[in-house]
Design a protein around this motif. Structure first.
Motif, PDB file in Angstrom:
ATOM      1  N   PRO A  64       0.815  -1.231   0.000  1.00 39.83           N
ATOM      2  CA  PRO A  64       0.000   0.000   0.000  1.00 39.83           C
ATOM      3  C   PRO A  64       0.842   1.272   0.000  1.00 39.83           C
ATOM      4  CG  PRO A  64      -0.901  -1.603   1.537  1.00 39.83           C
ATOM      5  CD  PRO A  64       0.420  -2.145   1.084  1.00 39.83           C
ATOM      6  N   ILE A  65       1.965   1.277   0.708  1.00 34.74           N
ATOM      7  CA  ILE A  65       2.828   2.462   0.716  1.00 34.74           C
ATOM      8  C   ILE A  65       3.435   2.675  -0.666  1.00 34.74           C
ATOM      9  CG2 ILE A  65       4.817   3.559   1.800  1.00 34.74           C
ATOM     10  CD1 ILE A  65       2.523   3.205   3.695  1.00 34.74           C
ATOM     11  N   LEU A  66       3.871   1.599  -1.304  1.00 37.54           N
ATOM     12  CA  LEU A  66       4.429   1.726  -2.652  1.00 37.54           C
ATOM     13  C   LEU A  66       3.392   2.274  -3.628  1.00 37.54           C
ATOM     14  CD1 LEU A  66       6.560  -1.543  -3.034  1.00 37.54           C
ATOM     15  CD2 LEU A  66       7.343   0.754  -2.525  1.00 37.54           C
ATOM     16  N   MET A  67       2.155   1.828  -3.492  1.00 40.31           N
ATOM     17  CA  MET A  67       1.105   2.310  -4.388  1.00 40.31           C
ATOM     18  C   MET A  67       0.829   3.786  -4.156  1.00 40.31           C
ATOM     19  SD  MET A  67      -1.476  -0.975  -4.291  1.00 40.31           S
ATOM     20  CE  MET A  67      -2.592  -0.261  -5.477  1.00 40.31           C
ATOM     21  N   GLN A  68       0.906   4.231  -2.901  1.00 44.45           N
ATOM     22  CA  GLN A  68       0.689   5.651  -2.619  1.00 44.45           C
ATOM     23  C   GLN A  68       1.821   6.497  -3.191  1.00 44.45           C
ATOM     24  OE1 GLN A  68       0.049   5.017   1.709  1.00 44.45           O
ATOM     25  NE2 GLN A  68      -1.808   6.211   1.459  1.00 44.45           N
ATOM     26  N   ILE A  69       3.060   6.010  -3.101  1.00 44.22           N
ATOM     27  CA  ILE A  69       4.186   6.743  -3.679  1.00 44.22           C
ATOM     28  C   ILE A  69       4.042   6.810  -5.197  1.00 44.22           C
ATOM     29  CG2 ILE A  69       6.685   6.682  -4.026  1.00 44.22           C
ATOM     30  CD1 ILE A  69       6.950   5.509  -1.237  1.00 44.22           C
ATOM     31  N   THR A  70       3.660   5.689  -5.807  1.00 49.08           N
ATOM     32  CA  THR A  70       3.439   5.672  -7.257  1.00 49.08           C
ATOM     33  C   THR A  70       2.340   6.650  -7.649  1.00 49.08           C
ATOM     34  OG1 THR A  70       4.122   3.350  -7.331  1.00 49.08           O
ATOM     35  CG2 THR A  70       2.893   4.193  -9.212  1.00 49.08           C
ATOM     36  N   LYS A  71       1.285   6.694  -6.860  1.00 46.34           N
ATOM     37  CA  LYS A  71       0.184   7.616  -7.144  1.00 46.34           C
ATOM     38  C   LYS A  71       0.657   9.062  -7.056  1.00 46.34           C
ATOM     39  CE  LYS A  71      -4.315   9.049  -5.315  1.00 46.34           C
ATOM     40  NZ  LYS A  71      -5.341   8.795  -4.273  1.00 46.34           N
ATOM     41  N   LEU A  72       1.477   9.385  -6.056  1.00 43.24           N
ATOM     42  CA  LEU A  72       1.994  10.746  -5.918  1.00 43.24           C
ATOM     43  C   LEU A  72       2.836  11.144  -7.127  1.00 43.24           C
ATOM     44  CD1 LEU A  72       2.982  11.060  -2.149  1.00 43.24           C
ATOM     45  CD2 LEU A  72       1.481  12.591  -3.417  1.00 43.24           C
ATOM     46  N   GLU A  73       3.699  10.241  -7.559  1.00 42.85           N
ATOM     47  CA  GLU A  73       4.544  10.557  -8.712  1.00 42.85           C
ATOM     48  C   GLU A  73       3.719  10.726  -9.982  1.00 42.85           C
ATOM     49  OE1 GLU A  73       8.865   9.122  -8.586  1.00 42.85           O
ATOM     50  OE2 GLU A  73       7.690   7.342  -8.123  1.00 42.85           O
ATOM     51  N   LEU A  74       2.700   9.896 -10.139  1.00 39.55           N
ATOM     52  CA  LEU A  74       1.847  10.010 -11.311  1.00 39.55           C
ATOM     53  C   LEU A  74       1.065  11.314 -11.285  1.00 39.55           C
ATOM     54  CD1 LEU A  74       0.961   8.514 -13.861  1.00 39.55           C
ATOM     55  CD2 LEU A  74      -0.848   7.440 -12.518  1.00 39.55           C
ATOM     56  N   GLN A  75       0.578  11.693 -10.113  1.00 39.91           N
ATOM     57  CA  GLN A  75      -0.160  12.948  -9.999  1.00 39.91           C
ATOM     58  C   GLN A  75       0.740  14.144 -10.263  1.00 39.91           C
ATOM     59  OE1 GLN A  75      -1.956  12.738  -6.095  1.00 39.91           O
ATOM     60  NE2 GLN A  75      -3.901  12.034  -6.929  1.00 39.91           N
TER      61      GLN A  75
END
Length: 930
Positions: free
Chosen positions: A795-806
Motif C-alpha cells: 500500500p505504501i508503494l502504491m501511494q508513492i506511485t500515485k503521488l509521482e503520477l499525480q
C-alpha cells in the motif's frame, strides 16, 4: 419380427440415479446458500451519483469440477454505505431498481490510472449492478467456453436457469463465454414472478444506421412488447480525444554522469535515489459531454442529423489521464523483490567477512595508520591526513560490478567527514520528525545508506551491487571502530528504540567508540596526546586486554576488603583507614545513616548499560529463566551496592534501600502509635536476593569495579551482526528508512516546484501510514537468531506511485493551461487540479441541475481554453459514443400481478468507430407469458 428383438441390446437410462449435471447444480445451490445471496441489507437504498464506481468491492470465490472442466464461481458485492438517504421499498425487486437507476448510468469513461486497481467488474459498469455472480469455465486444455465445446453454452445456461428458479433471488448470475478479453457475458436474474434475461452482441463493423440512437431505438423496440405506452428514457455520453502531452523528464541516477533535468524536477536533498519518468510516459486529454436523461421523442440522432454536440450538452467535464512510470517507483519495486532473498553475503564477496580475513586485512591497513589510544580529540586533521595516505596504498578490493570510482563516490556521500577536501554532501543538523516514524532522522547515515542500497540494486548490478555496497559500508565501519572515531550522520546518545534497528545498532557502535575513547584518555592522561606512526605498536593496538579496568572477578571479591587495607596494616590507625569513604557524588539531602551520625551520600556508580531493541527482547526472554535473570540483575545490583558501601562505609541495607528503592522503605505505626519505617515485605523476606548480595558486597568504588558494559565486546557484536545478514535481512533493516526517504524526496520536489500545497495532504497521509507500518514491525526471536516480521508494504508503494503520477499529471496540466492567459493564475491552476484529483482526473466545465448549459463560474477559463486550443477536435466525430435506453416502471411490486408496462427493459449501446457492442437486459413475466 417382434420375437427377433433382443431386449438386452437396448440402452437403458437409470433416471433414479443422480447424474453429474444434477450433482453440479446441487453444488452450486449449496455455495449460493452459503454466500447468503438472499440477504438485502445493501439494497435498502438507491445509489448516490457515481457511488457505485468509487466504492470498494468484496469478492468471494469457489472452484468446482465438472467432467474435465474447471468452473470458477465468483461473487461480487459493492461495499456501499448503509445510510438510507434514498430508501427503497423492500417490496420492489432490487435488481430492477439497479437497472433503472439514473445515478449509475455512466462510469468514468477512461481507466482510472491514479487509483489502485479495484475489483469492480465490467458487468457493474454495463448494467449498474451492485451484486452479481459470475461463472467462468475452462477445460483441461485451457480453452474457454464457446458453442463448439463438448459441453456447450446452452448446458451451463440451463444449470443457471434451474438454480436461480429454485432459489428465486434477485442476484443475477452470469456466464462468461469466449476469451475473457472479449468481456462477453450472458445471464439471468430471477424474481418471484419475473425473469430478466441478460444478453450481449458485438459487431466489428456495424451498419451505419445502427451506430446512432435512431437505429438503436428501432432494435430496442423490436425486443420489447408493444404494450408499452410511455416513451423510453435515453441517456447519452460522447467522448472526444483532444490531445496527447509528453513531458521529457530523463532518468537521473545518482553518482552517474546523467544531468539533472531542472526544468521539470528540481531537487536539493535526497539525491541518492533516482528520479525521472520513462520515455513512453504521456498524458491524454479527453472532453466528455453527457445528456443524463431525455425522452426518446425529444432526441434527434441519426446519420443525417444529431443534436448531441458539445455546445448543447447538459453537462461536461475534462479528463486528464496519465500513463507515466517513474524510475523511483521502479527502484522501490525492484528493492521489494529482495524481501524473500536468502542469499548470504559470502556468496557474492567471498570470505572477506570471516575473522581471519578481516584481521589480515586490518593488519595490512593499519600498519602505518593506526592511531594510538592516547591521541587527543583535537587531532582530527592528523587522522584525515593519515587516512588519505591509507587510501593511496593498495587495498583488498571488495568484488562487485561497480568500479572503484563509482564506489568511492558513494562512500564519500556516506562518510563526508572522512574526506574534508571534498565537502560535497555534509550532514546537516537533524530535523525533528513530526510523524515519529520508526526510521531514522532525515538525511542521516541510515537513510543515505538505504537509498544507496536500493539504487545499487536497481542500476548498479542488482544483488551483487547491493552486497558490494553493504560490504564496503561495513569495511568503513571497521576502520572507524579500529581508530576510535565516531560514526558521522548519527544521532547522539543511547540507542533510541523509537528508531529502526539498524539505526540502533549504529548508535550502539558509536557508544562503544565513545566509551572506549574516554576510557583510553583516562588511562593515559599523563601521556602526550599524539604519537607519530613510527611509534605505533600494532600488536598492542590489536590487543584489547589492557583496555579493561583493573576489574575484580567474583572469586577475588572475598579478599577485596583485605587488599584495600594492605597498606593500612603498616599503620596504627587501621580503623580510620577502613572507614575511609570513596566515590562520593553528593549528599542525599539531610538524610543520615541509621546506625551512625553521618549523612547518607549518593555514590558514583557505573553508567547505564545501553541496549538495542533486540537486546531488550533477549532480556524479556531471559525472564523465563530465573537463573539467567538473577545473574544479570545481580551483576548490576552488586555494582551499585559496592559503590554505596564505598561511599558510606557505616551503612546498612536499610540505608541502601532508602536511596536505591524508596518504595520499599515503608511507613508503619508501632505499639506507642509512633511512626516508624521498615523494609517492605519483599525486602525482608527470608532468602531475599538483596540481603544475600548485601552480605557479599565489598566497599569498592565504581572506578575499581569490573565494567558492566564491555564496549569492546559489544562493538564487535554489532560488526558481526551486520556482517552476518543475508540479502533478505538487509532489506528488512533498510526498507523503512528507504520508504521514508522516498516520501521526503517527493516532498522536496513538490516544494521546489511550488506545488506542495497541492499534494501536502496526500504526503502527510502517506507518512502517517508509514508511521503505522513501521510500528507494526515486530522483532521475533527464533532460537539464536532475531528477525523482523514485516507487514505488507505494497500500500505504501502504491501511494508513492500515485503521488509521482499525480505530479506528472500536474506538470502536463500546467502545460495545457497557459498561465499568461487573462484571468488564469497559478492559484487557479492548482484549484482546477485539486478538483481533478478529487474526481478521478475530471474537471467539471458544465453542471446540470435541471437546466441546460449552466456553466460553473470558475470553469469559464477552461471552457475558453477548450474552444480556442481544441476547437477543431471538438468538431470532429467523438472517439466513443454510449447510449443507454430504459423503458418500464422500476417500482413494480413483487407481491401483486405485474403488468407488462411495469417490467423494466434495458439496453446499452457502445459505439467506437465502426464497432458496436450491445448489452441488453430484457424482463418477462413468468406467470403469464405472451
Amino acid at each position: 419380427m417382434a420375437e427377433e428383438i433382443d431386449d438386452n441390446g437396448f440402452y437403458r437410462e437409470d433416471f433414479s440415479a443422480e447424474s453429474d449435471w444434477e450433482i453440479f447444480n446441487a453444488q452450486m445451490c449449496e455455495i449460493f446458500q452459503t454466500w447468503e445471496l438472499s440477504t438485502s441489507d445493501d439494497w435498502s437504498r438507491e445509489f448516490n451519483v457515481g457511488e457505485l464506481f468509487n466504492c470498494k468491492w468484496h469478492v468471494k470465490e469457489e472452484n468446482l469440477k465438472y467432467l474435465d472442466k474447471k468452473i470458477t464461481l465468483t461473487y461480487y458485492k459493492a461495499d456501499l454505505k448503509t445510510q438510507d438517504l434514498n430508501p427503497i421499498d423492500k417490496s420492489k425487486p432490487p435488481l430492477h431498481v439497479d437497472l433503472m437507476s439514473r445515478n449509475n448510468t455512466f462510469s468514468p469513461s477512461m481507466i482510472d490510472s491514479l487509483q489502485p486497481k479495484r475489483v469492480m467488474h465490467t458487468l457493474a459498469r454495463y448494467y449498474g449492478l451492485r451484486r452479481f455472480v459470475l461463472l467462468q469455465v475452462v477445460d483441461s486444455q485451457g480453452a474457454h467456453l464457446n458453442n463448439h465445446s463438448d459441453f456447450g453454452i446452452t448446458s451451463f445456461l440451463s444449470s443457471i436457469f434451474v438454480v436461480t428458479a429454485e432459489l428465486n433471488w434477485s442476484v443475477p448470475v452470469f456466464l462468461q463465454i469466449f476469451h475473457p478479453t472479449w468481456c462477453y457475458f450472458v445471464g439471468v436474474g430471477m424474481t418471484f414472478n419475473m425473469r430478466t434475461n441478460f444478453d450481449a452482441v458485438s459487431l466489428h463493423e456495424a451498419p451505419e444506421r445502427m451506430r446512432y440512437l435512431s437505429g438503436l431505438l428501432k432494435i430496442f423496440k423490436e425486443k420489447v412488447p408493444h404494450s408499452y405506452e410511455k416513451p423510453a428514457i435515453v441517456s447519452v455520453q460522447n467522448i472526444y480525444d483532444l490531445d496527447e502531452i509528453r513531458l521529457k523528464v530523463p532518468m537521473y541516477v545518482p553518482f552517474d554522469l546523467n544531468p539533472l533535468e531542472a526544468r521539470v524536477i528540481s531537487l536539493s536533498q535526497f539525491t541518492a535515489l533516482p528520479h525521472g519518468y520513462f520515455s513512453d510516459s504521456k498524458s491524454d486529454i479527453y472532453a466528455i459531454f453527457t445528456w443524463p436523461e431525455m425522452a426518446e421523442n425529444t432526441a434527434i440522432d441519426s446519420e443525417l442529423q444529431t443534436q448531441f454536440t458539445p455546445s448543447k450538452a447538459h453537462c461536461g467535464f475534462v479528463q486528464l489521464m496519465s500513463h507515466a512510470t517513474s524510475y523511483l517507483s521502479s527502484c522501490l519495486s525492484d528493492f521489494k523483490k529482495l524481501s524473500e532473498a536468502k542469499s548470504i553475503l559470502q556468496s557474492y564477496v567471498g570470505h572477506y567477512f570471516s575473522n581471519a580475513a578481516a584481521i589480515s586485512d586490518l593488519e595490512n591497513r593499519l600498519t602505518k595508520t593506526k592511531l594510538m589510544k592516547k591521541r587527543s580529540a583535537m587531532q582530527q586533521e592528523n587522522y584525515y591526513k593519515l587516512y588519505k595516505e591509507t587510501e593511496q596504498q593498495p587495498q583488498k578490493r571488495i568484488p562487485g560490478p561497480m568500479t572503484d570510482h563509482v564506489l568511492n563516490q558513494m562512500l564519500y556521500y556516506l562518510f563526508p567527514d572522512m574526506h574534508p577536501e571534498k565537502p560535497l554532501f555534509p550532514y546537516e543538523t537533524p530535523q525533528r520528525d513530526p510523524h515519529r516514524i520508526k526510521s531514522a532522522k532525515p538525511d542521516s547515515l541510515v537513510q543515505r545508506l538505504s537509498c544507496l542500497l536500493a539504487t545499487c540494486n536497481a542500476h548498479f548490478g542488482g544483488e551483487r551491487g547491493l552486497v558490494q555496497m553493504w560490504a564496503s559500508f561495513i569495511k568503513e565501519l571497521r576502520f572507524l571502530w579500529d581508530n576510535c572515531l565516531p560514526i558521522p550522520g548519527m544521532s547522539p546518545g543511547f540507542p533510541d528504540t523509537k528508531t529502526c534497528l539498524l539505526h540502533q545498532k549504529l548508535q550502539m557502535l558509536n557508544i562503544c567508540i565513545e566509551r572506549r575513547l574516554e576510557r583510553e584518555f583516562k588511562a593515559h592522561r599523563q601521556v602526550p596526546g599524539y604519537i607519530t606512526t613510527s611509534e605505533l605498536n600494532l600488536a598492542d593496538s590489536l590487543n584489547d586486554e589492557d583496555e579493561f579496568y583493573d576489574c575484580l572477578d567474583h572469586e577475588e571479591r572475598e579478599t577485596a576488603g583485605d587488599a584495600e587495607n594492605v597498606s593500612s596494616s603498616k599503620s596504627t590507625k587501621v580503623e580510620k583507614d577502613v572507614n575511609k569513604a570513596e566515590g562520593r557524588l553528593k549528599r542525599l539531602g539531610n538524610i543520615k545513616l541509621i546506625a551512625a551520625d553521618e549523612y547518607l551520600f549518593i555514590p558514583v556508580t557505573q553508567e547505564l548499560v545501553p541496549k538495542t531493541e533486540d537486546q531488550f527482547l533477549d532480556d524479556n526472554e531471559d525472564i523465563l529463566s530465573s537463573d539467567q535473570i538473577r545473574q544479570k540483575m545481580a551483576s548490576s545490583l552488586q555494582s551499585d551496592m559496592d559503590a554505596f558501601k564505598a561511599a558510606n562505609p557505616l551503612a546498612k541495607l536499610e540505608d541502601f534501600i532508602r536511596w536505591y528503592s524508596p518504595v520499599d522503605w515503608v511507613e508503619s505505626v508501632d505499639e506507642n502509635a509512633q511512626k516508624v519505617y521498615q523494609l517492605s515485605g519483599r525486602m525482608s523476606a527470608p532468602g531475599n536476593i538483596w540481603q544475600k548480595l548485601w552480605e557479599q558486597s565489598k566497599p569498592i568504588p565504581a572506578y575499581k569495579q569490573k565494567r558492566l558494559f564491555d564496549d569492546t565486546d559489544e562493538g564487535f557484536k554489532v560488526l558481526t551482526y551486520l556482517e552476518t545478514r543475508n540479502v533478505g535481512e538487509v532489506y528488512q533493516l533498510t526498507v523503512v528508512p528507504l520508504l521514508h526517504s522516498s516520501i521526503l524526496k517527493l516532498k522536496n520536489i513538490f516544494i521546489n516546484s511550488n506545488a506542495l500545497d497541492v499534494f501536502e495532504q496526500t504526503v502527510n497521509e502517506t507518512l502517517a501510514d508509514l508511521c503505522r507500518l513501521s510500528r507494526d514491525i515486530e522483532a521475533v526471536k527464533t532460537k539464536d537468531s532475531i528477525f523482523e516480521s514485516f507487514p505488507n508494504i505494497e500500500p505504501i508503494l502504491m501511494q508513492i506511485t500515485k503521488l509521482e503520477l499525480q505530479f506528472y499529471q500536474f506538470k502536463c496540466f500546467e502545460s495545457i493551461v497557459d498561465i499568461d492567459r487573462a484571468g488564469t493564475r497559478t492559484t487557479e491552476i492548482k484549484t482546477y487540479f485539486k478538483e481533478m484529483m478529487e474526481n478521478n482526473g475530471c474537471y467539471n466545465i458544465r453542471k446540470y441541475n435541471g437546466k441546460l448549459n449552466e456553466q460553473t463560474g470558475n470553469s469559464q477559463c477552461l471552457i475558453d481554453i477548450l474552444n480556442s486550443s481544441f476547437k477543431d477536435k471538438l468538431h470532429q466525430n467523438p472517439i466513443s459514443k454510449e447510449y443507454v435506453i430504459r423503458l418500464g416502471n422500476d417500482c413494480a411490486d413483487m407481491n401483486r400481478r405485474v403488468e407488462l408496462s411495469d417490467m423494466p427493459q434495458f439496453l446499452r449501446g457502445i459505439v467506437a468507430g465502426k464497432t458496436l457492442r450491445l448489452c441488453g437486459a430484457f424482463t418477462e413475466n413468468t406467470t403469464f407469458l405472451d
